[in-house]
Design a protein around this motif. Structure first.
Motif, PDB file in Angstrom:
ATOM      1  N   GLY A  25       0.794  -1.225   0.000  1.00 49.84           N
ATOM      2  CA  GLY A  25       0.000   0.000   0.000  1.00 49.84           C
ATOM      3  C   GLY A  25       0.822   1.268   0.000  1.00 49.84           C
ATOM      4  N   GLY A  26       2.134   1.135  -0.092  1.00 50.77           N
ATOM      5  CA  GLY A  26       2.994   2.309  -0.085  1.00 50.77           C
ATOM      6  C   GLY A  26       3.635   2.540   1.271  1.00 50.77           C
ATOM      7  N   VAL A  27       4.110   3.738   1.490  1.00 54.29           N
ATOM      8  CA  VAL A  27       4.809   4.091   2.727  1.00 54.29           C
ATOM      9  C   VAL A  27       4.164   5.337   3.321  1.00 54.29           C
ATOM     10  CG1 VAL A  27       7.000   4.820   3.745  1.00 54.29           C
ATOM     11  CG2 VAL A  27       6.975   3.078   1.944  1.00 54.29           C
ATOM     12  N   LEU A  28       3.865   5.275   4.593  1.00 55.79           N
ATOM     13  CA  LEU A  28       3.340   6.431   5.318  1.00 55.79           C
ATOM     14  C   LEU A  28       4.499   7.254   5.865  1.00 55.79           C
ATOM     15  CD1 LEU A  28       1.048   8.013   6.851  1.00 55.79           C
ATOM     16  CD2 LEU A  28       1.453   6.416   8.748  1.00 55.79           C
ATOM     17  N   GLU A  29       4.495   8.543   5.581  1.00 60.65           N
ATOM     18  CA  GLU A  29       5.400   9.480   6.242  1.00 60.65           C
ATOM     19  C   GLU A  29       4.584  10.204   7.301  1.00 60.65           C
ATOM     20  OE1 GLU A  29       7.071  11.934   3.146  1.00 60.65           O
ATOM     21  OE2 GLU A  29       8.771  10.562   2.903  1.00 60.65           O
ATOM     22  N   HIS A  30       4.811   9.824   8.548  1.00 58.44           N
ATOM     23  CA  HIS A  30       3.983  10.355   9.629  1.00 58.44           C
ATOM     24  C   HIS A  30       4.514  11.708  10.091  1.00 58.44           C
ATOM     25  CE1 HIS A  30       2.108  10.827  13.584  1.00 58.44           C
ATOM     26  NE2 HIS A  30       1.131  10.116  13.060  1.00 58.44           N
ATOM     27  N   ILE A  31       3.641  12.695  10.088  1.00 56.34           N
ATOM     28  CA  ILE A  31       4.007  14.057  10.471  1.00 56.34           C
ATOM     29  C   ILE A  31       3.607  14.298  11.915  1.00 56.34           C
ATOM     30  CG2 ILE A  31       3.538  16.501  10.032  1.00 56.34           C
ATOM     31  CD1 ILE A  31       3.146  15.777   7.095  1.00 56.34           C
ATOM     32  N   HIS A  32       4.544  14.830  12.694  1.00 56.98           N
ATOM     33  CA  HIS A  32       4.242  15.186  14.074  1.00 56.98           C
ATOM     34  C   HIS A  32       3.409  16.459  14.069  1.00 56.98           C
ATOM     35  CE1 HIS A  32       5.657  16.291  18.377  1.00 56.98           C
ATOM     36  NE2 HIS A  32       4.575  15.551  18.400  1.00 56.98           N
ATOM     37  N   PRO A  33       2.199  16.429  14.635  1.00 58.36           N
ATOM     38  CA  PRO A  33       1.325  17.604  14.566  1.00 58.36           C
ATOM     39  C   PRO A  33       1.900  18.849  15.234  1.00 58.36           C
ATOM     40  CG  PRO A  33       0.075  15.659  15.187  1.00 58.36           C
ATOM     41  CD  PRO A  33       1.519  15.276  15.259  1.00 58.36           C
ATOM     42  N   ALA A  34       2.821  18.675  16.166  1.00 59.03           N
ATOM     43  CA  ALA A  34       3.371  19.833  16.874  1.00 59.03           C
ATOM     44  C   ALA A  34       4.505  20.506  16.121  1.00 59.03           C
ATOM     45  CB  ALA A  34       3.859  19.420  18.262  1.00 59.03           C
ATOM     46  N   SER A  35       5.090  19.800  15.153  1.00 58.07           N
ATOM     47  CA  SER A  35       6.221  20.372  14.421  1.00 58.07           C
ATOM     48  C   SER A  35       5.962  20.531  12.935  1.00 58.07           C
ATOM     49  CB  SER A  35       7.463  19.503  14.615  1.00 58.07           C
ATOM     50  OG  SER A  35       7.313  18.261  13.939  1.00 58.07           O
ATOM     51  N   GLY A  36       4.974  19.810  12.424  1.00 58.35           N
ATOM     52  CA  GLY A  36       4.721  19.833  10.994  1.00 58.35           C
ATOM     53  C   GLY A  36       5.759  19.095  10.178  1.00 58.35           C
ATOM     54  N   LYS A  37       6.600  18.306  10.831  1.00 55.17           N
ATOM     55  CA  LYS A  37       7.702  17.623  10.151  1.00 55.17           C
ATOM     56  C   LYS A  37       7.524  16.107  10.225  1.00 55.17           C
ATOM     57  CE  LYS A  37      11.108  21.284  10.996  1.00 55.17           C
ATOM     58  NZ  LYS A  37      10.115  22.257  11.473  1.00 55.17           N
ATOM     59  N   ALA A 173     -15.188 -12.206  23.873  1.00 53.12           N
ATOM     60  CA  ALA A 173     -16.269 -13.028  23.343  1.00 53.12           C
ATOM     61  C   ALA A 173     -15.763 -14.231  22.560  1.00 53.12           C
ATOM     62  CB  ALA A 173     -17.172 -12.172  22.456  1.00 53.12           C
ATOM     63  N   GLY A 174     -14.446 -14.313  22.348  1.00 54.95           N
ATOM     64  CA  GLY A 174     -13.871 -15.437  21.613  1.00 54.95           C
ATOM     65  C   GLY A 174     -13.615 -15.152  20.160  1.00 54.95           C
ATOM     66  N   CYS A 175     -13.777 -13.900  19.727  1.00 55.14           N
ATOM     67  CA  CYS A 175     -13.496 -13.519  18.350  1.00 55.14           C
ATOM     68  C   CYS A 175     -12.001 -13.256  18.168  1.00 55.14           C
ATOM     69  CB  CYS A 175     -14.266 -12.248  17.973  1.00 55.14           C
ATOM     70  SG  CYS A 175     -16.060 -12.395  18.098  1.00 55.14           S
ATOM     71  N   THR A 176     -11.553 -13.292  16.935  1.00 53.67           N
ATOM     72  CA  THR A 176     -10.236 -12.786  16.573  1.00 53.67           C
ATOM     73  C   THR A 176     -10.430 -11.471  15.822  1.00 53.67           C
ATOM     74  OG1 THR A 176     -10.237 -14.138  14.555  1.00 53.67           O
ATOM     75  CG2 THR A 176      -9.166 -15.050  16.516  1.00 53.67           C
ATOM     76  N   VAL A 177      -9.372 -10.663  15.732  1.00 53.08           N
ATOM     77  CA  VAL A 177      -9.552  -9.317  15.205  1.00 53.08           C
ATOM     78  C   VAL A 177      -8.488  -8.972  14.170  1.00 53.08           C
ATOM     79  CG1 VAL A 177     -10.702  -8.447  17.280  1.00 53.08           C
ATOM     80  CG2 VAL A 177      -8.216  -8.265  17.088  1.00 53.08           C
ATOM     81  N   VAL A 178      -8.931  -8.196  13.184  1.00 54.66           N
ATOM     82  CA  VAL A 178      -8.029  -7.489  12.281  1.00 54.66           C
ATOM     83  C   VAL A 178      -8.240  -6.014  12.571  1.00 54.66           C
ATOM     84  CG1 VAL A 178      -7.394  -6.976   9.907  1.00 54.66           C
ATOM     85  CG2 VAL A 178      -8.144  -9.283  10.530  1.00 54.66           C
ATOM     86  N   VAL A 179      -7.217  -5.378  13.108  1.00 53.47           N
ATOM     87  CA  VAL A 179      -7.306  -3.989  13.537  1.00 53.47           C
ATOM     88  C   VAL A 179      -6.722  -3.092  12.455  1.00 53.47           C
ATOM     89  CG1 VAL A 179      -6.634  -2.317  15.313  1.00 53.47           C
ATOM     90  CG2 VAL A 179      -7.092  -4.703  15.944  1.00 53.47           C
ATOM     91  N   LYS A 180      -7.514  -2.121  12.018  1.00 52.48           N
ATOM     92  CA  LYS A 180      -6.998  -1.118  11.098  1.00 52.48           C
ATOM     93  C   LYS A 180      -7.009   0.225  11.831  1.00 52.48           C
ATOM     94  CE  LYS A 180      -7.639   1.353   6.766  1.00 52.48           C
ATOM     95  NZ  LYS A 180      -7.550   2.665   7.460  1.00 52.48           N
ATOM     96  N   PRO A 181      -5.848   0.651  12.322  1.00 52.62           N
ATOM     97  CA  PRO A 181      -5.781   1.967  12.944  1.00 52.62           C
ATOM     98  C   PRO A 181      -5.768   3.055  11.893  1.00 52.62           C
ATOM     99  CG  PRO A 181      -3.611   0.979  12.923  1.00 52.62           C
ATOM    100  CD  PRO A 181      -4.549  -0.038  12.337  1.00 52.62           C
ATOM    101  N   SER A 182      -6.050   4.264  12.309  1.00 57.35           N
ATOM    102  CA  SER A 182      -5.943   5.404  11.410  1.00 57.35           C
ATOM    103  C   SER A 182      -4.485   5.616  11.022  1.00 57.35           C
ATOM    104  CB  SER A 182      -6.493   6.652  12.093  1.00 57.35           C
ATOM    105  OG  SER A 182      -6.152   7.818  11.373  1.00 57.35           O
ATOM    106  N   GLU A 183      -4.270   6.082   9.780  1.00 56.10           N
ATOM    107  CA  GLU A 183      -2.916   6.432   9.375  1.00 56.10           C
ATOM    108  C   GLU A 183      -2.380   7.596  10.202  1.00 56.10           C
ATOM    109  OE1 GLU A 183      -5.803   6.045   7.477  1.00 56.10           O
ATOM    110  OE2 GLU A 183      -5.142   6.623   5.467  1.00 56.10           O
ATOM    111  N   LEU A 184      -3.273   8.364  10.842  1.00 50.93           N
ATOM    112  CA  LEU A 184      -2.834   9.496  11.654  1.00 50.93           C
ATOM    113  C   LEU A 184      -2.235   9.050  12.986  1.00 50.93           C
ATOM    114  CD1 LEU A 184      -5.875  11.864  11.039  1.00 50.93           C
ATOM    115  CD2 LEU A 184      -3.633  11.936   9.922  1.00 50.93           C
ATOM    116  N   SER A 185      -2.619   7.869  13.475  1.00 48.00           N
ATOM    117  CA  SER A 185      -2.075   7.388  14.756  1.00 48.00           C
ATOM    118  C   SER A 185      -2.006   5.868  14.760  1.00 48.00           C
ATOM    119  CB  SER A 185      -2.938   7.888  15.924  1.00 48.00           C
ATOM    120  OG  SER A 185      -4.277   7.432  15.785  1.00 48.00           O
ATOM    121  N   PRO A 186      -1.129   5.294  13.948  1.00 47.44           N
ATOM    122  CA  PRO A 186      -1.086   3.832  13.824  1.00 47.44           C
ATOM    123  C   PRO A 186      -0.206   3.125  14.836  1.00 47.44           C
ATOM    124  CG  PRO A 186       0.428   4.816  12.257  1.00 47.44           C
ATOM    125  CD  PRO A 186      -0.227   5.963  12.992  1.00 47.44           C
ATOM    126  N   PHE A 187       0.626   3.862  15.562  1.00 46.68           N
ATOM    127  CA  PHE A 187       1.722   3.228  16.299  1.00 46.68           C
ATOM    128  C   PHE A 187       1.281   2.576  17.612  1.00 46.68           C
ATOM    129  CE2 PHE A 187       3.479   6.824  13.844  1.00 46.68           C
ATOM    130  CZ  PHE A 187       4.280   6.107  12.963  1.00 46.68           C
TER     131      PHE A 187
END
Length: 487
Positions: A25-37, A173-187
């Motif tokens: 899916g490509g590469v995310l360049e995550h920008i820190h909201p406090a620095s814009g970098k 409940a006994g389910c398994t999960v596939v978690v998709k976090p937002s690209e804004l806060s995936p870590f």
């Protein structure tokens, strides 16, 4: 704690026990909201990684559901303990993801711990009923069974907390999960999933794949997904519902709000103003914020004067600087949206505090101050639109029936707030508010693990929290046995 905080940010996705440092899916360049970098990069999942994650979750499902419920309980408790042990690390990750002041950033971790521990308590308490035998000689009972593989699509504004809130009940409940976090806060969710492996979860029970629209569409339309739990905005939810309908996949939606806060003339104004200052928490990026404030005309001027002063006293600053009480908005798009709403509101209301992007030492980040726009009308853009930023708007009213009608005149129905010293009035007003949740005299409505939480109208459907939240992830099976004739 390392001096280079960004080294704490995970750099791989997690499918089963495999850590992926590249994806389609490509590469995310995550920008820190406090620095814009740009502060970190992360591979983004495509449709291929979605297929792999769903397959891993399907393979783990019979293993996980066969565990004794008490074993699932212990695993969830162990994960909660590990999150608690790593609280400083995960709080730092949250500040890096969102710009929230580090002194406040412990709440998503604490939230995740609370949700996981509460969910753990339900893991061995889910059971069906027996139905009395009738004259037809049939014995009937019900059994509860896990839905299957659950797609949990997380909001960005509390990543690891959102993980615990969404995944905890499904896992119990006994389910398994596939978690998709937002690209804004995936870590944060990735780190939580890594800790789950340490806690003894079988590989594939929890999979975390950050990705863009391609991954999201592949996930919600995947025939291997048994249920979708989504927290986010209404337009995205509608697209998910269309895609999910192709497989008749059930959904649970926790969406936005434009919550009314009603302050009557007999209210404790100090309590109402203190409550309004919650707009500084996460820079107003909260779905339950009481941002549409109805104030009785007899106290309207005093309320606005005092609230403007209170908002101006809030210190906006960098996340790792002592004394910061509020951080930035999440990205440039958020700044543009909030600024536009406030600028247009100047034509029909009075900006009493804030109103413009901050400069100086904060000019590189996405900082917008706590803002008050007074004297708007309930049909204005600012009253109809969820700002998702640190903006409050006040509207005067004269009587009870009028304000109830205005409070309900919205497409949203998530939360509401009432301030009055007259308990009879409180009990008259609360049932008439068309919302899923109501806070009274300073109680802030939020999703907690022990109480059912959810909205109405365009604020979604389904419940999170309490037994109702866990039961969202089970199917009820009815069993009928024909008994033999007595000999």
């Amino acid at each position: 704690m390392t001096s280079d905080r960004t080294s704490l940010l995970p750099s791989t996705l997690l499918i089963g026990e495999e850590r992926l440092d590249t994806a389609t899916g490509g590469v995310l360049e995550h920008i820190h909201p406090a620095s814009g970098k740009v502060q970190a990069t992360l591979p983004l999942a495509g449709a291929g990684e979605v297929d792999r994650a769903v397959a891993a979750a399907q393979a783990a499902l019979p293993i996980w559901r066969s565990w004794e419920p008490s074993a699932r309980r212990r695993a969830l408790m162990k994960l909660a303990d590990l999150l608690r042990d790593h609280a400083e690390e995960i709080s730092t990750i949250h500040s890096l993801e969102t710009g929230m002041p580090f002194t406040q950033a412990a709440w998503p971790t604490n939230w995740a711990v609370d949700w996981l521990e509460d969910a753990a308590g339900w893991a061995d308490k889910l059971y069906g009923d027996t139905v009395p035998i009738g004259s037809n000689g049939l014995f009937n009972y019900t059994a509860v069974e896990p839905y299957g593989v659950v797609a949990t699509i997380l909001t960005w504004n509390g990543s690891v907390g959102a993980f615990g809130m969404a995944a905890g009940p499904a896992l119990a409940a006994g389910c398994t999960v596939v978690v998709k976090p937002s690209e804004l806060s995936p870590f944060g969710p990735i780190r939580a999933a890594e800790l789950a492996l340490e806690a003894g979860f079988p590989p594939g029970v929890i999979n975390v794949i950050a990705g863009g629209p391609e991954a999201g569409e592949a996930l919600v339309s995947h025939p291997g997904i048994s249920k979708i739990a989504f927290t986010g905005g209404g337009p995205t939810a509608k697209r998910i519902a269309v895609s999910a309908a192709q497989n008749l996949t059930p959904c649970m939606f926790e969406l936005g709000g434009k919550s009314a806060s009603i302050t009557f003339d007999d209210a404790d104004l100090s309590a109402a103003i203190q409550h309004a200052q919650f707009v500084s928490v996460h820079a107003g990026q909260q779905c339950t914020l009481g941002s549409r404030m109805f104030v009785h005309r007899s106290v309207f001027d005093e309320f606005n004067d005092r609230l403007a002063s209170a908002l101006q006293s809030i210190t906006v600053g960098l996340p790792f600087v002592d004394g910061s009480q509020m951080g930035p908005l999440i990205n440039q798009a958020a700044i543009d949206r909030v600024h536009g709403l406030v600028d247009r509101a100047r034509s029909y209301g009075e900006v009493r505090a804030g109103g413009s992007r901050l400069g100086g030492d904060l000019s590189d980040g996405y900082f917008f101050p706590p803002t008050l726009v007074s004297g708007i009308t309930n049909d204005s853009e600012l009253a109809r639109t969820e700002v998702f930023g640190p903006v409050l708007a006040t509207i005067p009213f004269d009587d009870e029936d009028e304000v109830i009608a205005m409070a309900n005149d919205t497409e949203f129905g998530l939360s509401g707030y009432v301030f009055s010293s007259d308990i009879s009035r409180v009990h008259r007003v609360v049932p008439k508010l068309d919302t899923g949740n109501v806070g009274v005299n300073g109680a802030f409505v939020t999703a907690g693990p022990t109480l059912p939480f959810g909205g109405r109208k365009q604020s979604g459907y389904g419940k999170q929290g309490g037994l109702a939240g866990v039961m969202e992830f089970v199917n009820t099976k009815t069993v009928t046995i024909k008994l033999g004739d007595p000999s």
